[in-house]
Design a protein around this motif. Structure first.
Motif, PDB file in Angstrom:
ATOM      1  N   GLU A 212       1.899  -3.722  16.142  1.00  0.00           N
ATOM      2  CA  GLU A 212       3.284  -3.716  16.581  1.00  0.00           C
ATOM      3  C   GLU A 212       3.497  -4.555  17.827  1.00  0.00           C
ATOM      4  O   GLU A 212       4.537  -4.470  18.465  1.00  0.00           O
ATOM      5  CB  GLU A 212       3.732  -2.274  16.871  1.00  0.00           C
ATOM      6  CG  GLU A 212       3.662  -1.353  15.685  1.00  0.00           C
ATOM      7  CD  GLU A 212       4.585  -1.813  14.573  1.00  0.00           C
ATOM      8  OE1 GLU A 212       5.624  -2.415  14.887  1.00  0.00           O
ATOM      9  OE2 GLU A 212       4.252  -1.588  13.404  1.00  0.00           O
ATOM     10  N   LEU A 214       4.597  -7.157  20.362  1.00  0.00           N
ATOM     11  CA  LEU A 214       5.831  -7.925  20.315  1.00  0.00           C
ATOM     12  C   LEU A 214       5.585  -9.385  20.667  1.00  0.00           C
ATOM     13  O   LEU A 214       4.703  -9.714  21.447  1.00  0.00           O
ATOM     14  CB  LEU A 214       6.850  -7.334  21.309  1.00  0.00           C
ATOM     15  CG  LEU A 214       7.207  -5.872  21.100  1.00  0.00           C
ATOM     16  CD1 LEU A 214       8.141  -5.409  22.208  1.00  0.00           C
ATOM     17  CD2 LEU A 214       7.868  -5.665  19.754  1.00  0.00           C
ATOM     18  N   HIS A 215       6.423 -10.244  20.100  1.00  0.00           N
ATOM     19  CA  HIS A 215       6.424 -11.640  20.520  1.00  0.00           C
ATOM     20  C   HIS A 215       7.308 -11.742  21.757  1.00  0.00           C
ATOM     21  O   HIS A 215       8.470 -12.142  21.692  1.00  0.00           O
ATOM     22  CB  HIS A 215       6.960 -12.547  19.403  1.00  0.00           C
ATOM     23  CG  HIS A 215       6.149 -12.487  18.149  1.00  0.00           C
ATOM     24  ND1 HIS A 215       4.901 -13.054  18.043  1.00  0.00           N
ATOM     25  CD2 HIS A 215       6.394 -11.882  16.962  1.00  0.00           C
ATOM     26  CE1 HIS A 215       4.414 -12.828  16.825  1.00  0.00           C
ATOM     27  NE2 HIS A 215       5.303 -12.120  16.160  1.00  0.00           N
ATOM     28  N   SER A 219      11.576 -13.367  22.774  1.00  0.00           N
ATOM     29  CA  SER A 219      12.685 -12.424  22.725  1.00  0.00           C
ATOM     30  C   SER A 219      13.528 -12.539  23.965  1.00  0.00           C
ATOM     31  O   SER A 219      13.050 -12.391  25.079  1.00  0.00           O
ATOM     32  CB  SER A 219      12.167 -10.992  22.593  1.00  0.00           C
ATOM     33  OG  SER A 219      13.225 -10.096  22.774  1.00  0.00           O
ATOM     34  N   ARG A 222      13.590  -9.106  25.478  1.00  0.00           N
ATOM     35  CA  ARG A 222      12.303  -8.520  25.827  1.00  0.00           C
ATOM     36  C   ARG A 222      11.571  -9.317  26.898  1.00  0.00           C
ATOM     37  O   ARG A 222      10.555  -8.892  27.393  1.00  0.00           O
ATOM     38  CB  ARG A 222      11.397  -8.466  24.585  1.00  0.00           C
ATOM     39  CG  ARG A 222      11.883  -7.491  23.535  1.00  0.00           C
ATOM     40  CD  ARG A 222      11.634  -6.073  24.003  1.00  0.00           C
ATOM     41  NE  ARG A 222      11.905  -5.137  22.939  1.00  0.00           N
ATOM     42  CZ  ARG A 222      13.032  -4.487  22.813  1.00  0.00           C
ATOM     43  NH1 ARG A 222      13.994  -4.659  23.685  1.00  0.00           N
ATOM     44  NH2 ARG A 222      13.203  -3.636  21.820  1.00  0.00           N
ATOM     45  N   THR A 309      21.212 -16.332  11.597  1.00  0.00           N
ATOM     46  CA  THR A 309      21.110 -14.869  11.568  1.00  0.00           C
ATOM     47  C   THR A 309      19.773 -14.379  11.036  1.00  0.00           C
ATOM     48  O   THR A 309      19.397 -13.225  11.266  1.00  0.00           O
ATOM     49  CB  THR A 309      22.241 -14.283  10.716  1.00  0.00           C
ATOM     50  OG1 THR A 309      22.183 -14.858   9.389  1.00  0.00           O
ATOM     51  CG2 THR A 309      23.598 -14.587  11.336  1.00  0.00           C
ATOM     52  N   ASP A 310      19.046 -15.207  10.321  1.00  0.00           N
ATOM     53  CA  ASP A 310      17.769 -14.767   9.771  1.00  0.00           C
ATOM     54  C   ASP A 310      16.620 -14.928  10.763  1.00  0.00           C
ATOM     55  O   ASP A 310      15.463 -14.658  10.420  1.00  0.00           O
ATOM     56  CB  ASP A 310      17.448 -15.519   8.479  1.00  0.00           C
ATOM     57  CG  ASP A 310      17.407 -17.031   8.689  1.00  0.00           C
ATOM     58  OD1 ASP A 310      17.853 -17.499   9.757  1.00  0.00           O
ATOM     59  OD2 ASP A 310      16.936 -17.742   7.780  1.00  0.00           O
ATOM     60  N   SER A 311      16.907 -15.375  11.978  1.00  0.00           N
ATOM     61  CA  SER A 311      15.880 -15.486  13.012  1.00  0.00           C
ATOM     62  C   SER A 311      15.880 -14.224  13.856  1.00  0.00           C
ATOM     63  O   SER A 311      16.949 -13.760  14.299  1.00  0.00           O
ATOM     64  CB  SER A 311      16.126 -16.706  13.903  1.00  0.00           C
ATOM     65  OG  SER A 311      15.992 -17.904  13.166  1.00  0.00           O
ATOM     66  N   GLU A 312      14.701 -13.673  14.082  1.00  0.00           N
ATOM     67  CA  GLU A 312      14.598 -12.427  14.833  1.00  0.00           C
ATOM     68  C   GLU A 312      14.838 -12.626  16.316  1.00  0.00           C
ATOM     69  O   GLU A 312      15.461 -11.795  16.975  1.00  0.00           O
ATOM     70  CB  GLU A 312      13.212 -11.809  14.617  1.00  0.00           C
ATOM     71  CG  GLU A 312      13.050 -10.444  15.277  1.00  0.00           C
ATOM     72  CD  GLU A 312      11.678  -9.861  15.012  1.00  0.00           C
ATOM     73  OE1 GLU A 312      11.422  -8.720  15.438  1.00  0.00           O
ATOM     74  OE2 GLU A 312      10.848 -10.549  14.370  1.00  0.00           O
ATOM     75  N   PHE A 313      14.360 -13.734  16.870  1.00  0.00           N
ATOM     76  CA  PHE A 313      14.466 -13.986  18.303  1.00  0.00           C
ATOM     77  C   PHE A 313      15.056 -15.362  18.553  1.00  0.00           C
ATOM     78  O   PHE A 313      14.869 -16.287  17.754  1.00  0.00           O
ATOM     79  CB  PHE A 313      13.097 -13.912  18.994  1.00  0.00           C
ATOM     80  CG  PHE A 313      12.415 -12.588  18.843  1.00  0.00           C
ATOM     81  CD1 PHE A 313      12.948 -11.452  19.420  1.00  0.00           C
ATOM     82  CD2 PHE A 313      11.233 -12.471  18.126  1.00  0.00           C
ATOM     83  CE1 PHE A 313      12.324 -10.235  19.285  1.00  0.00           C
ATOM     84  CE2 PHE A 313      10.595 -11.262  17.993  1.00  0.00           C
ATOM     85  CZ  PHE A 313      11.151 -10.133  18.577  1.00  0.00           C
ATOM     86  N   LYS A 556       9.241 -21.635  11.008  1.00  0.00           N
ATOM     87  CA  LYS A 556      10.262 -21.880   9.982  1.00  0.00           C
ATOM     88  C   LYS A 556      10.495 -23.380   9.865  1.00  0.00           C
ATOM     89  O   LYS A 556      10.446 -24.111  10.858  1.00  0.00           O
ATOM     90  CB  LYS A 556      11.571 -21.176  10.358  1.00  0.00           C
ATOM     91  CG  LYS A 556      12.689 -21.376   9.347  1.00  0.00           C
ATOM     92  CD  LYS A 556      13.990 -20.745   9.824  1.00  0.00           C
ATOM     93  CE  LYS A 556      13.852 -19.245   9.919  1.00  0.00           C
ATOM     94  NZ  LYS A 556      15.151 -18.598  10.255  1.00  0.00           N
TER      95      LYS A 556
END
Length: 628
Positions: A212, A214-215, A219, A222, A309-313, A556
């Motif tokens: 788990e 985190l990157h 972020s 974060r 929108t498909d990118s998490e950060f 990506k």
């Protein structure tokens, strides 16, 4: 009342909890008038035998104070007793003092019973007696009048003993069961007690590693929790919710943010600072290449281009290269700033004719960037025509040097050789770096600019086509290739030349899993329907090269199909790049960025948001509700 009991009920003398407001002389008269006994009886003491009748043993009156000083002392004691008695009065009649004269080693002969006023409710012998205090003067203790006198002398008629006695109050009982203590780190009470907020919990979990993890460096929400890795700063964060690190006065004195000369503890670009901001030592880079076809009209919204929108950060760097850019370059840059918002600033922008290259960086990372340099190359025979060529930007971030190149090669289905010539001219003529030190000069060559930087990204409209006729390409596209573009890429000119080593030596490209980005009818998803019937091709590409193997990993690689204002579709690449600590011997950028562009972009962003809210209010006010 019997002969063994004497009641003293004089409110004037003892009212209000032994209010002995008169002098000790009055007390003496009180005893003389109330307790009158023959003087010979007072001398019998313990000498009475069992055959003679026992006479009650009575106390002598208290000693008369002779000096005025003693009178004053006695009055002060009486006054103190009065205050303590009033504060200890139990008006409910339920409390009692647990001290007794027996506990203190005081033995009083049984003489009689003295009834005190109702306001005094405590027991001398440890038992509750309501409004009556009983003095049991027992002969078993050898109680004589002389002893009684001594007792009164030592105890000052109990007046001095009372304030110093131990008052034991009954313990308070909880009204209900106490809440159970939560042992989990998620407990709100524990977090409050330790002053650790939610983000610090995530920080601790991430530091422990695991699947788990985190990157953190990617972020936006974060990053602040990962800016600390040493114990001192962590303790500071726990105590004051601060994510800023303590700064030593010596660092403030010596650090100019222009250049330094120290490698080690406290170095701005050293390992300690790098690990604080990037614990995984990887930075996120977002790259866009787009041939705008010189259109004056820009898309209404660039969110899909920069913030899908498909990118998490969100990423740390945004690098946007444009070919055949719009006429108003400044307007284009303002639109980019408006889209990225206040978290990012434009570190640098360079142009070569209609080639635009803009670099945005998170504003809290600008201190770790060196001075930025750029160079341009034209590949046209007539140098004044700047539609084909390249623009490169180089800088150092911590100890890793970066080079970004955007270029536009010669167009034409069959002009592969001319495009190879364009590439060779650019790598030889692009004069970078200029004043920045090479991080690894032993691996550099003067004939290839891409060997003089640690990480190189080259993107643009390379104009390489698919070596197949239009009908054959359309037939493959109709087979619903989905994400497998192998049937098309086997005809790709660039892939073939790279495999043969003729161009982009040492470069790599991520697997292509999107449709050809050239050429569309403007405003539609239909490939060229004009009389030229151009072949759909992968002209827009992003390539990368690194000195160390596996320094760059691809997150990506895709196209943005929602931007339809040009005959090209923008291509997007997201990469993670490994960072290394550096020396403070390079000229730093000193935190410079385009402030005017930043303010204008934020102003437009606010204006756009206000207009959107006004439109929503107007829509709500004009809505007609109907009941069916």
């Amino acid at each position: 009342m019997t002969m063994n009991e004497v009641e003293v009920k004089d409110p004037g003398q003892f009212g209000g909890g032994l209010r002995l407001e008169k002098s000790c002389k009055d007390a003496e008269e009180l005893f003389n008038n109330t307790l009158r006994f023959p003087s010979d009886e007072l001398d019998q003491g313990d000498g009475a035998t069992s055959s003679s009748p026992q006479q009650p043993l009575l106390p002598k009156p208290p000693r008369v104070l002779k000096s005025s000083k003693e009178v004053k002392v006695r009055r002060r004691r009486l006054k103190a007793l009065k205050t303590s008695q009033e504060s200890l009065t139990d008006r409910t009649g339920t409390g009692s003092s647990s001290d007794s004269l027996h506990e203190d080693g005081v033995g009083l002969p049984a003489c009689g019973r003295t009834t005190l006023p109702p306001s005094r409710q405590w027991s001398v012998d440890g038992s509750q007696v309501g409004n009556t205090v009983e003095f049991h003067l027992s002969r078993d203790h050898g109680g004589s009048l002389s002893e009684l006198e001594n007792t009164f002398k030592h105890n000052d008629f109990l007046l001095n003993r009372v304030p110093s006695s131990k008052i034991r109050l009954s313990p308070l009982q909880p009204s209900g069961p106490l809440p159970a203590v939560e042992l989990s780190v998620a407990s709100t009470s524990l977090r409050t007690a330790n002053r650790i907020d939610r983000d610090c919990l995530d920080y601790g979990a991430a530091r422990r590693g695991g699947t788990e993890r985190l990157h953190r460096n990617l972020s936006d929400s974060r990053l602040l929790e990962t800016m600390v890795s040493d114990n001192t700063s962590l303790n500071s964060m726990k105590s004051s919710f601060s994510v800023l690190n303590p700064i030593r006065p010596s660092d403030v004195r010596n650090r100019s943010f222009l250049e330094g000369s120290v490698l080690g503890h406290g170095a701005l670009l050293g390992a300690e600072e790098l690990d604080r901001y990037f614990p995984e030592r990887r930075v996120g880079i977002y790259i866009v290449t787009w041939n705008m076809q010189g259109e004056k009209g820009l898309p209404n919204n660039l969110d899909d281009l920069l913030l899908p929108t498909d990118s998490e950060f969100a990423q740390d760097f945004y690098v946007i290269g444009v070919q055949e850019g719009c006429d108003d370059r400044r307007e284009w840059e303002i639109r980019l700033q408006e889209t990225l918002g206040p978290y990012y600033v434009m570190l640098y922008a360079a142009t070569h004719g209609v080639l635009y290259l803009s670099i945005f960086v998170r504003r809290d990372l600008i201190w770790f960037c060196s001075e930025v340099e750029h160079a341009t190359v034209t590949t046209r025979i007539i140098s004044q025509i700047k539609t084909k060529g390249a623009v490169g930007v180089g800088f150092t971030f911590f100890g890793t040097s970066f080079l970004f190149i955007t270029s536009h090669f010669t167009s034409g289905d069959t002009k592969v050789y001319e495009r190879i010539l364009d590439y060779n001219k650019i790598i030889e003529a692009l004069t970078l770096p200029k004043s920045l030190p090479d991080t690894n000069p032993y691996r550099s060559t003067s004939s290839d600019v891409t060997t003089r930087f640690d990480e190189v990204f080259w993107f643009g409209d390379f104009n390489f086509r698919l070596g197949k006729d239009r009908a054959g390409v359309e037939a493959i596209l109709k087979d619903d290739v989905e994400s497998d573009m192998g049937p098309l890429l086997q005809y790709d000119q660039l892939s073939k030349e790279m495999k043969d080593g003729a161009i982009f030596k040492g470069f790599q490209e991520a697997p292509i899993q999107f449709l050809p980005t050239y050429k569309f009818d403007i405003g539609s998803d239909v490939y060229d329907t004009t009389s030229k019937k151009r072949i759909p091709s992968y002209t827009d590409r992003i390539l990368y090269r690194s000195r160390q193997k596996n320094d760059i990993s691809v997150v990506k690689y895709t196209s943005c199909s929602s931007i339809r204002t040009s005959d090209h579709r923008p291509v997007i690449g997201i990469f993670h790049v490994k960072l290394r600590p550096g020396r403070d011997n390079i000229p730093l950028g000193a935190g410079l960025f385009d402030r005017e562009l930043y303010l204008e972009g934020i102003r437009r962003r606010i204006t756009r948001e206000l207009k959107r809210r006004d439109a929503m209010k107007s829509q709500k006010n004009s809505t007609v509700c109907s009941i069916s």
